[in-house]
Design an enzyme around this catalytic site. Structure first.
Site, mmCIF file in Angstrom:
data_model
loop_
_atom_site.group_PDB
_atom_site.id
_atom_site.type_symbol
_atom_site.label_atom_id
_atom_site.label_comp_id
_atom_site.label_asym_id
_atom_site.label_seq_id
_atom_site.Cartn_x
_atom_site.Cartn_y
_atom_site.Cartn_z
ATOM 1 N N HIS A 27 2.448 -3.610 7.168
ATOM 2 C CA HIS A 27 1.515 -2.418 6.582
ATOM 3 C C HIS A 27 1.750 -1.407 7.920
ATOM 4 C CE1 HIS A 27 -0.789 -4.416 3.628
ATOM 5 N NE2 HIS A 27 -0.126 -5.603 4.067
ATOM 6 N N GLU B 14 1.694 3.993 2.922
ATOM 7 C CA GLU B 14 1.979 3.422 4.356
ATOM 8 C C GLU B 14 3.869 3.368 4.338
ATOM 9 O OE1 GLU B 14 0.201 -0.322 4.442
ATOM 10 O OE2 GLU B 14 -1.761 0.606 4.268
ATOM 11 N N HIS C 164 0.779 -1.193 0.016
ATOM 12 C CA HIS C 164 -0.082 0.024 -0.034
ATOM 13 C C HIS C 164 1.018 1.240 0.210
ATOM 14 C CE1 HIS C 164 -3.413 -2.705 1.935
ATOM 15 N NE2 HIS C 164 -3.456 -2.340 0.543
ATOM 16 N N GLU D 182 0.669 -4.306 11.458
ATOM 17 C CA GLU D 182 0.301 -3.071 11.304
ATOM 18 C C GLU D 182 1.118 -1.878 12.193
ATOM 19 O OE1 GLU D 182 -2.019 -1.502 9.113
ATOM 20 O OE2 GLU D 182 -3.277 -3.270 8.292
HETATM 21 ZN ZN ZN Z 1 -1.622 -1.755 4.204
#
Ligand code: ZN
Ligand code: NAG
Length: 408
Positions: A292, A172, A169, A367
């Protein structure tokens, strides 16, 4: 036809100007009843123009949505009917942070965020500096014909492989920063435990597996998430919804090409993840890590409700130890659990595919920081702490894996 032409011209024009976020608002909502959470999840899957910074997860967990000025009135009118407690976060402050966060240095360090070229140059440089240990490695190709560049780090033959996928992504940014910092620690740290994991595993590390998106987020739109594959009306596929595992199943991704969670036209429709999946397969990993941000979670498979991993208990036990060691350095609190439990449904993700298709025993997804105060615009003075605490948790996982492999 004409319409399409006009639209693509519009895209051509807007693509050259940097997207600004003046007068956008980030609205934080607290769903406290099931119907409110369901409503937000529907909106997250299907809306165009709203940008969810956090996925609607659990009752009482807040949800952050960036709302552009032209949608603000409607948003408050419609979403307001559900009577959720809400707050407005200042994006202006975040934009100031953003301006400060770019470095004009031409060599990578971990005090700023860096453009793709600087990161790739640094990877080439360490391959030159450590020719016996580091080798450049092409993991795949992108729609805009960039290489997904990685490195293999190997101190001796016959080590089990750790594969790190980061930056799927685009926005990020702390992920490529953390992953390159960890790579640097593996080469330079004198901590005996770091030396042990560095030298007793082979590392296949891909700091930015969405280089088109990352570049675009640097040059044009800081909030870009997806790839840069053009569709009929909108650009980009959500790279973490395009893998061939329960692809586009109910509630976990979107078939609307303008949605932030668009799953693509079919599993592995993106050249990026079709080619990367082949690289992962041929590298035959024992451990798979993906990076992430944000939310401070350590996740294990799966993203759908129907099953848990065959070694669920072992993964939970290791994960629980990992977040405890992560917290030791600065007190940063993480939660651990299956994706479905800690986030919500997410189908077609890379870790699920790696677990169910390749049967990789140890798979974890971070995350990273924070929990939403800065969100994607994490200040640069948090890069190094994020790296060090994340490496603490990785170290704990890999020492467990190492001991368990040595026993067999
Ligand atoms: Zn992500
Ligand atoms: C936020 O709260 C205010 C005040 O209670 C309300 O008027 C508004 O509609 C709410 N907005 C949303 C999106 O819930």
């Amino acid at each position: 036809m004409l319409n399409k032409l006009v639209i693509s011209l519009l895209f051509a024009v807007t693509a050259t100007a940097k997207v600004r976020f003046d007068n956008h608002q980030v609205i934080r909502l607290w769903p406290e009843e099931d119907h409110q959470l369901k409503y937000l999840h529907q909106l997250y899957q299907n809306s165009e123009g709203l940008d969810f910074w956090t996925i609607p997860r659990k009752l009482s967990d807040f949800v952050d949505v960036r709302v552009p000025p032209q949608l603000l009135e409607d948003f408050h009118k419609n979403v307001g009917k559900l009577n959720m407690k809400n707050d407005t976060l200042g994006i202006e402050k975040a934009e100031e942070e953003l301006v400060k966060s770019r470095s004009s240095n031409s060599r990578l360090d971990w005090h700023s965020y860096y453009d793709l070229d600087v990161i790739y140059d640094w990877m080439k440089e360490i391959a030159n500096t450590y020719p016996d240990i580091v080798e450049l490695y092409e993991g795949g190709t992108t729609y805009e014909e960039r290489t997904i560049l990685g490195v293999k780090l190997s101190y001796k033959p016959n080590n089990p492989v750790v594969f790190i996928e980061s930056g799927i992504h685009a926005r990020e940014w702390v992920c490529p920063a953390t992953t390159t910092c960890i790579l640097n620690e593996l080469l330079t740290s004198e901590d005996p435990d770091i030396r042990l994991i560095a030298e007793n595993f082979d590392w296949h590390i891909f700091p930015i597996v969405n280089p088109d998106g990352y570049k675009y987020s640097f040059d044009y739109n800081r909030m870009w998430r997806k790839t840069r594959t053009p569709g009929d009306r909108c650009y980009g596929v959500d790279g973490n919804r395009n893998w061939d595992d329960r692809w586009l199943e109910e509630g976990g991704a979107s078939s609307n090409e303008c949605s932030e969670t668009y799953a693509g036209t079919e599993p592995f429709s993106t050249v990026e993840y079709d080619t990367l999946a082949k690289t992962i397969t041929s590298s035959d990993p024992t451990v798979y890590f993906c990076m992430h941000s944000y939310s401070q979670l350590l996740m294990i498979p799966f993203g759908h409700t129907l099953e848990v991993a065959d070694n669920h208990d072992e993964l939970m036990e290791i994960g629980t130890k990992a977040i405890a060691s992560l917290a030791e350095r600065y007190g940063t609190q993480y939660k651990v659990g299956p994706i479905y439990d800690v986030i919500y449904t997410a189908t077609g993700g890379s870790m699920d595919w790696v677990k169910s298709y390749l049967k990789v025993p140890y798979t974890f997804e971070w995350e990273l920081r924070d929990t939403g105060y800065y969100g994607f615009l994490l200040p640069t003075n948090q890069i190094l702490p994020t790296c060090l605490e994340t490496l603490d948790s990785m170290k704990t996982i890999l020492l467990e894996v190492y001991n368990s492999i040595s026993k067999k």
